[in-house]
Design a protein around this motif. Sequence first.
Motif, PDB file in Angstrom:
ATOM      1  N   THR A 156       3.248  10.451  32.959  1.00  0.00           N
ATOM      2  CA  THR A 156       3.587  11.575  33.516  1.00  0.00           C
ATOM      3  C   THR A 156       4.394  12.322  32.855  1.00  0.00           C
ATOM      4  O   THR A 156       4.123  13.739  32.506  1.00  0.00           O
ATOM      5  CB  THR A 156       3.622  11.669  35.145  1.00  0.00           C
ATOM      6  OG1 THR A 156       2.525  10.967  35.717  1.00  0.00           O
ATOM      7  CG2 THR A 156       3.890  13.148  35.455  1.00  0.00           C
ATOM      8  N   PHE A 168       2.943  13.253  29.426  1.00  0.00           N
ATOM      9  CA  PHE A 168       2.113  14.676  29.515  1.00  0.00           C
ATOM     10  C   PHE A 168       2.875  15.911  29.517  1.00  0.00           C
ATOM     11  O   PHE A 168       2.435  16.595  28.644  1.00  0.00           O
ATOM     12  CB  PHE A 168       1.113  14.230  30.695  1.00  0.00           C
ATOM     13  CG  PHE A 168       0.071  15.379  30.782  1.00  0.00           C
ATOM     14  CD1 PHE A 168      -1.079  15.334  29.942  1.00  0.00           C
ATOM     15  CD2 PHE A 168       0.447  16.648  31.519  1.00  0.00           C
ATOM     16  CE1 PHE A 168      -2.036  16.285  30.205  1.00  0.00           C
ATOM     17  CE2 PHE A 168      -0.706  17.450  31.561  1.00  0.00           C
ATOM     18  CZ  PHE A 168      -1.792  17.443  30.914  1.00  0.00           C
ATOM     19  N   PHE A 169       3.795  16.003  30.277  1.00  0.00           N
ATOM     20  CA  PHE A 169       4.261  17.403  30.504  1.00  0.00           C
ATOM     21  C   PHE A 169       5.501  17.576  29.190  1.00  0.00           C
ATOM     22  O   PHE A 169       5.738  18.617  29.044  1.00  0.00           O
ATOM     23  CB  PHE A 169       4.812  17.339  31.757  1.00  0.00           C
ATOM     24  CG  PHE A 169       3.900  17.586  32.849  1.00  0.00           C
ATOM     25  CD1 PHE A 169       3.247  18.611  33.063  1.00  0.00           C
ATOM     26  CD2 PHE A 169       3.617  16.496  33.750  1.00  0.00           C
ATOM     27  CE1 PHE A 169       2.331  19.013  34.028  1.00  0.00           C
ATOM     28  CE2 PHE A 169       2.452  16.883  34.865  1.00  0.00           C
ATOM     29  CZ  PHE A 169       1.917  18.024  34.820  1.00  0.00           C
ATOM     30  N   VAL A 199       3.628  19.021  26.916  1.00  0.00           N
ATOM     31  CA  VAL A 199       2.941  20.432  26.977  1.00  0.00           C
ATOM     32  C   VAL A 199       4.181  21.324  26.614  1.00  0.00           C
ATOM     33  O   VAL A 199       3.979  22.424  25.885  1.00  0.00           O
ATOM     34  CB  VAL A 199       2.803  20.446  28.300  1.00  0.00           C
ATOM     35  CG1 VAL A 199       2.607  21.947  28.889  1.00  0.00           C
ATOM     36  CG2 VAL A 199       1.433  19.759  28.818  1.00  0.00           C
ATOM     37  N   VAL A 241      -2.604  10.224  27.171  1.00  0.00           N
ATOM     38  CA  VAL A 241      -2.683  11.583  27.734  1.00  0.00           C
ATOM     39  C   VAL A 241      -2.060  12.621  26.799  1.00  0.00           C
ATOM     40  O   VAL A 241      -2.070  14.002  27.231  1.00  0.00           O
ATOM     41  CB  VAL A 241      -1.695  11.619  28.959  1.00  0.00           C
ATOM     42  CG1 VAL A 241      -2.450  10.721  30.197  1.00  0.00           C
ATOM     43  CG2 VAL A 241      -0.214  11.347  28.663  1.00  0.00           C
ATOM     44  N   MET A 242      -1.425  12.263  25.771  1.00  0.00           N
ATOM     45  CA  MET A 242      -0.605  13.257  25.047  1.00  0.00           C
ATOM     46  C   MET A 242      -1.615  14.163  24.168  1.00  0.00           C
ATOM     47  O   MET A 242      -1.437  15.329  24.123  1.00  0.00           O
ATOM     48  CB  MET A 242       0.040  12.654  24.146  1.00  0.00           C
ATOM     49  CG  MET A 242       1.602  11.943  24.831  1.00  0.00           C
ATOM     50  SD  MET A 242       2.284  10.597  23.841  1.00  0.00           S
ATOM     51  CE  MET A 242       2.958  11.672  22.715  1.00  0.00           C
ATOM     52  N   ALA A 278      -2.535  16.849  26.404  1.00  0.00           N
ATOM     53  CA  ALA A 278      -1.295  17.713  26.736  1.00  0.00           C
ATOM     54  C   ALA A 278      -1.250  18.752  25.591  1.00  0.00           C
ATOM     55  O   ALA A 278      -0.930  19.925  25.462  1.00  0.00           O
ATOM     56  CB  ALA A 278      -0.149  17.027  27.032  1.00  0.00           C
ATOM     57  N   SER A 279      -1.435  18.168  24.303  1.00  0.00           N
ATOM     58  CA  SER A 279      -1.324  19.091  23.052  1.00  0.00           C
ATOM     59  C   SER A 279      -2.261  20.182  23.232  1.00  0.00           C
ATOM     60  O   SER A 279      -2.042  21.467  22.909  1.00  0.00           O
ATOM     61  CB  SER A 279      -1.364  18.304  21.914  1.00  0.00           C
ATOM     62  OG  SER A 279      -0.368  17.347  21.929  1.00  0.00           O
ATOM     63  N   SER A 286      -1.318  22.602  25.998  1.00  0.00           N
ATOM     64  CA  SER A 286      -0.289  23.308  25.339  1.00  0.00           C
ATOM     65  C   SER A 286      -0.682  24.515  24.577  1.00  0.00           C
ATOM     66  O   SER A 286      -0.282  25.411  24.628  1.00  0.00           O
ATOM     67  CB  SER A 286       0.729  22.571  24.786  1.00  0.00           C
ATOM     68  OG  SER A 286       1.775  23.321  24.251  1.00  0.00           O
ATOM     69  N   GLY A 315       5.711  22.590  31.511  1.00  0.00           N
ATOM     70  CA  GLY A 315       6.164  21.289  30.966  1.00  0.00           C
ATOM     71  C   GLY A 315       7.283  20.753  31.868  1.00  0.00           C
ATOM     72  O   GLY A 315       7.583  19.484  32.138  1.00  0.00           O
TER      73      GLY A 315
END
Length: 444
Positions: free
Chosen positions: A259, A262-263, A266, A390-391, A394-395, A398, A414
């Motif tokens: 988690t 991920f954020f 972002v 998750v990255m 997230a990218s 974002s 984020g």
Amino acid sequence: MSQSQDAEALDEERGGAAEPIVADGPNPVPERSLWHDGNFLTLWSGQTLSEFGAQISMLGIPVLAVVLLDATAFQVGVLDAAGLVAFLLIGLPAGVWVDRMRKRHVMIWADAVRAVAIATIPLMWMLGALHIWQLYAIAFVIGVATVFFDVSYQSVIPSLVRPGQIAEANGKLQATQQVAQLAGPAIGGGLISLVSAPFAMIVTACTYVVSFVALLLTRDHEVPRPAHEHEPMLREIGEGLRWVFGNRYLRRIVGTTGTSNFFNIVAMTMLPIFLLRELGMTAAAMGLIFSLGAVGGVVGAIATPHIVRGVGEARAIPLSAIGFSVVGVFLPLAAMTPLIAFPLLVAQSFIAGFTVLVYNITQVTFRQRITPPRLLGRMNASVRFVVWGVMPIASLLSGTLGTWLGIVPTMWIGAVGQLLSALFVVAGPFWAMRTLPDAETVPA
């Protein structure tokens, strides 16, 4: 400045962290420090230089995309995703393959691939043929090699040192990245200003070559599993996933790390655009911010053994998670207050680096201690499948949010998300004990 990296992200080393973490477990503290172990120092020296190179490329590739190729917010998001999506696509099977091979050999080949891939950037630039889609391809190739390298890297330690030295080894290898973050971005920013971003990549390629040679000279005592013990891939992947998510401690650690990553991504994906375009900073100034902030990581690695002795191994995990989840709010605050953006970003990076290192050293040592050798690769691959997988999502998110809502609102999303990341370990069983269980006693 990415917290995960490893985070998860991710996993590192400190010159002053020679003192091992002392827990109440059965493993005795070794009589001699690993500073006296020539074999370990060979590995460590190669990784130290390659971490410096990685920091230069982490700064140089986004600068190249934003400044020289005029990349949009969405293109920057795609570029970040291209470098990370391999963890999502091949992370789980990579763990099976790594468990079937000599991990040090996998790392050797991964370094060779990364050196060649990064060296194509200045070559294509000199030929006038470098485009954003080529950066996507290069980032993807490097990402695939990094999947195999990182899964092996986190799994090879038990075959290099004695059981009682694992915590010390993790402290030193965790600190490597933080020392590199201390000087690497500043050096990278200076190189980019001096010779341009494409040619600064030559330095990164050379550091991967040094790591390649160091790994060739390192010796391990790993004995690969015989072929007749190999089961179908899906069954072996399932065994690794069940080991991680069937353990109440590991699944909470994965929840917090995933988690947070991920954020954090972002927010962080938009940072180069914010610094270089909206604030008008130079690449050198951007590198200086990252380097000054990385001091926190250095201090965190030095302080980890003392923190563990003071509050306990188990409680160090939720305490450090609270720190790096709350401090994420500093990032959008800096975006809203340009006059004090520099000190706020330095403070954010310092506190995040400190707390992430305490968290990573403690939880990585625990993971390695309780996992049987035959499952180490799959355990690390299962963890990284989530916390790095998750990255790329997230990218891309974002980049999409940055285009739709703007840079600063995306950074706020984020930051708010990161506030929730610590809940998995804060609400877990960690507060009720000082020392985490060992392999023989760990409950499901």
